[in-house]
Design a protein around this motif. Sequence first.
Motif, PDB file in Angstrom:
ATOM      1  N   UNK A  26       0.847  -1.194   0.000  1.00  0.00           N
ATOM      2  CA  UNK A  26       0.000   0.000   0.000  1.00  0.00           C
ATOM      3  C   UNK A  26       0.875   1.234   0.000  1.00  0.00           C
ATOM      4  N   UNK A  27       0.568   2.169  -0.899  1.00  0.00           N
ATOM      5  CA  UNK A  27       1.364   3.376  -1.024  1.00  0.00           C
ATOM      6  C   UNK A  27       0.479   4.615  -0.952  1.00  0.00           C
ATOM      7  N   UNK A  28       1.120   5.723  -0.690  1.00  0.00           N
ATOM      8  CA  UNK A  28       0.435   7.028  -0.724  1.00  0.00           C
ATOM      9  C   UNK A  28       1.299   7.964  -1.559  1.00  0.00           C
ATOM     10  N   UNK A  29       0.730   8.529  -2.590  1.00  0.00           N
ATOM     11  CA  UNK A  29       1.458   9.509  -3.397  1.00  0.00           C
ATOM     12  C   UNK A  29       1.462  10.839  -2.654  1.00  0.00           C
TER      13      UNK A  29
ATOM     14  N   UNK B   3       1.940  19.159  -8.960  1.00  0.00           N
ATOM     15  CA  UNK B   3       1.985  18.089  -9.963  1.00  0.00           C
ATOM     16  C   UNK B   3       2.915  16.979  -9.490  1.00  0.00           C
ATOM     17  N   UNK B   4       2.368  15.941  -8.860  1.00  0.00           N
ATOM     18  CA  UNK B   4       3.211  14.852  -8.353  1.00  0.00           C
ATOM     19  C   UNK B   4       3.592  13.834  -9.410  1.00  0.00           C
TER      20      UNK B   4
ATOM     21  N   UNK C 137      13.259   7.401 -24.442  1.00  0.00           N
ATOM     22  CA  UNK C 137      12.090   6.731 -23.897  1.00  0.00           C
ATOM     23  C   UNK C 137      11.572   7.496 -22.691  1.00  0.00           C
ATOM     24  N   UNK C 138      10.257   7.617 -22.621  1.00  0.00           N
ATOM     25  CA  UNK C 138       9.611   8.392 -21.561  1.00  0.00           C
ATOM     26  C   UNK C 138       9.385   7.530 -20.326  1.00  0.00           C
ATOM     27  N   UNK C 139       9.728   8.094 -19.174  1.00  0.00           N
ATOM     28  CA  UNK C 139       9.509   7.422 -17.896  1.00  0.00           C
ATOM     29  C   UNK C 139       8.757   8.374 -16.971  1.00  0.00           C
ATOM     30  N   UNK C 140       8.007   7.799 -16.031  1.00  0.00           N
ATOM     31  CA  UNK C 140       7.178   8.580 -15.112  1.00  0.00           C
ATOM     32  C   UNK C 140       7.625   8.316 -13.679  1.00  0.00           C
ATOM     33  N   UNK C 141       7.505   9.354 -12.846  1.00  0.00           N
ATOM     34  CA  UNK C 141       8.004   9.259 -11.473  1.00  0.00           C
ATOM     35  C   UNK C 141       7.092  10.047 -10.519  1.00  0.00           C
ATOM     36  N   UNK C 142       6.929   9.524  -9.299  1.00  0.00           N
ATOM     37  CA  UNK C 142       6.153  10.208  -8.265  1.00  0.00           C
ATOM     38  C   UNK C 142       6.788   9.964  -6.907  1.00  0.00           C
ATOM     39  N   UNK C 143       6.658  10.951  -5.994  1.00  0.00           N
ATOM     40  CA  UNK C 143       7.110  10.721  -4.617  1.00  0.00           C
ATOM     41  C   UNK C 143       6.057   9.908  -3.876  1.00  0.00           C
ATOM     42  N   UNK C 144       6.488   8.877  -3.169  1.00  0.00           N
ATOM     43  CA  UNK C 144       5.532   8.018  -2.460  1.00  0.00           C
ATOM     44  C   UNK C 144       6.038   7.693  -1.064  1.00  0.00           C
ATOM     45  N   UNK C 145       5.088   7.378  -0.203  1.00  0.00           N
ATOM     46  CA  UNK C 145       5.406   6.773   1.077  1.00  0.00           C
ATOM     47  C   UNK C 145       4.746   5.409   1.097  1.00  0.00           C
ATOM     48  N   UNK C 146       5.491   4.402   1.488  1.00  0.00           N
ATOM     49  CA  UNK C 146       4.974   3.035   1.549  1.00  0.00           C
ATOM     50  C   UNK C 146       4.467   2.787   2.960  1.00  0.00           C
ATOM     51  N   UNK C 147       3.213   2.407   3.072  1.00  0.00           N
ATOM     52  CA  UNK C 147       2.641   2.134   4.385  1.00  0.00           C
ATOM     53  C   UNK C 147       3.384   0.975   5.046  1.00  0.00           C
ATOM     54  N   UNK C 148       3.722   1.168   6.294  1.00  0.00           N
ATOM     55  CA  UNK C 148       4.499   0.179   7.022  1.00  0.00           C
ATOM     56  C   UNK C 148       5.989   0.399   6.908  1.00  0.00           C
ATOM     57  N   UNK C 149       6.387   1.311   6.008  1.00  0.00           N
ATOM     58  CA  UNK C 149       7.806   1.607   5.827  1.00  0.00           C
ATOM     59  C   UNK C 149       8.068   3.111   5.988  1.00  0.00           C
ATOM     60  N   UNK C 150       7.302   3.734   6.867  1.00  0.00           N
ATOM     61  CA  UNK C 150       7.445   5.173   7.068  1.00  0.00           C
ATOM     62  C   UNK C 150       8.851   5.572   7.497  1.00  0.00           C
ATOM     63  N   UNK C 151       9.540   4.665   8.161  1.00  0.00           N
ATOM     64  CA  UNK C 151      10.896   4.970   8.611  1.00  0.00           C
ATOM     65  C   UNK C 151      11.847   5.212   7.440  1.00  0.00           C
TER      66      UNK C 151
ATOM     67  N   UNK D 161      10.770  15.308   0.372  1.00  0.00           N
ATOM     68  CA  UNK D 161      10.586  14.872  -1.014  1.00  0.00           C
ATOM     69  C   UNK D 161      11.873  15.126  -1.786  1.00  0.00           C
ATOM     70  N   UNK D 162      12.429  14.110  -2.428  1.00  0.00           N
ATOM     71  CA  UNK D 162      13.692  14.295  -3.163  1.00  0.00           C
ATOM     72  C   UNK D 162      13.541  15.271  -4.326  1.00  0.00           C
ATOM     73  N   UNK D 163      14.621  15.940  -4.638  1.00  0.00           N
ATOM     74  CA  UNK D 163      14.661  16.763  -5.848  1.00  0.00           C
ATOM     75  C   UNK D 163      14.833  15.825  -7.034  1.00  0.00           C
ATOM     76  N   UNK D 164      13.823  15.743  -7.863  1.00  0.00           N
ATOM     77  CA  UNK D 164      13.807  14.737  -8.915  1.00  0.00           C
ATOM     78  C   UNK D 164      15.027  14.804  -9.830  1.00  0.00           C
ATOM     79  N   UNK D 165      15.341  15.977 -10.311  1.00  0.00           N
ATOM     80  CA  UNK D 165      16.401  16.085 -11.305  1.00  0.00           C
ATOM     81  C   UNK D 165      17.775  15.787 -10.716  1.00  0.00           C
ATOM     82  N   UNK D 166      17.902  15.902  -9.407  1.00  0.00           N
ATOM     83  CA  UNK D 166      19.178  15.534  -8.783  1.00  0.00           C
ATOM     84  C   UNK D 166      19.382  14.021  -8.785  1.00  0.00           C
ATOM     85  N   UNK D 167      18.305  13.280  -9.003  1.00  0.00           N
ATOM     86  CA  UNK D 167      18.396  11.828  -8.979  1.00  0.00           C
ATOM     87  C   UNK D 167      18.858  11.248 -10.310  1.00  0.00           C
TER      88      UNK D 167
END
Length: 259
Positions: free
Chosen positions: A37-40, A47-48, A102-116, A195-201
């Motif tokens: 289970x995730x939360x965006x 715009x996530x 090639x196009x790729x899609x990305x979003x910041x998420x938190x995984x339930x149970x893995x908040x740490x 939330x990570x800076x996307x372009x730095x990744x």
Amino acid sequence: MAIDLKKMQERKFALDNRGGSRSQKNGFWKPQDGEQTIRIIPTADGDPFKDYWFHYNVGKNSGFMCPKKNYGEDCPVCDFASQLWREDNEGSKKMAKSLFARQRFFSPVMVRGEEAQGVRVWGYGKMAYETLLNLVLNPEYGDITDTEAGTDLVMVYGKPPGGQFPLTKLTPKRSTSQFCEDVTPERCKELLDGIPNFEDLFDRKSTSEVKALLDEFLLSDEDAETASTETVKYASTTDSGKSSEANSVSDAFDELLGS
């Protein structure tokens, strides 16, 4: 005061995952086979759902951002791939397909149970992207990222029987929930600020750097006389008819992102 078991669980999870995978250390999250289970997470610009274009298969590079598609700059790989495509022969077209951005899609998420683990970046394919867009445009769900009344998503991830790549199935929970219902206010602020800076990744290269990579790639075979003969070498196929050398990296990313 009694011990806070939730805090102790967070500490235990952090201890168990101290090593982590390379993707976790770099700020990425890869789904595990099965259900999670995730939360965006909402982003400051509203715009996530981020999308970027990448080139793969240029030598042994794991992939880099396309200067043209992302930033409107000259891209030697795009130019070369277009040139190959215009040659109108099977070997050149196979090579061109492996080099096109090639196009790729990305979003910041938190995984339930893995908040740490904090907020991480999930990379996914076009089918999952379309599912997410349909959800947020559906008035029954609306802003699924809202911190007070958003919606968790149940993800089922894995390869179907006989499938080559894993598929991602997303189902919104029936009830809304708070983003930080199981963490302290202080920890909630840390998560939202983390939330990570996307372009730095990602690996962004200049036009000149991309040209150098392409030149090195094309000159890797000293016996190659022309670019067209080079395409024959790198577009060699396996018994199944699929290019093995030219598609290995992009196939790995397809498996990472799913559909």
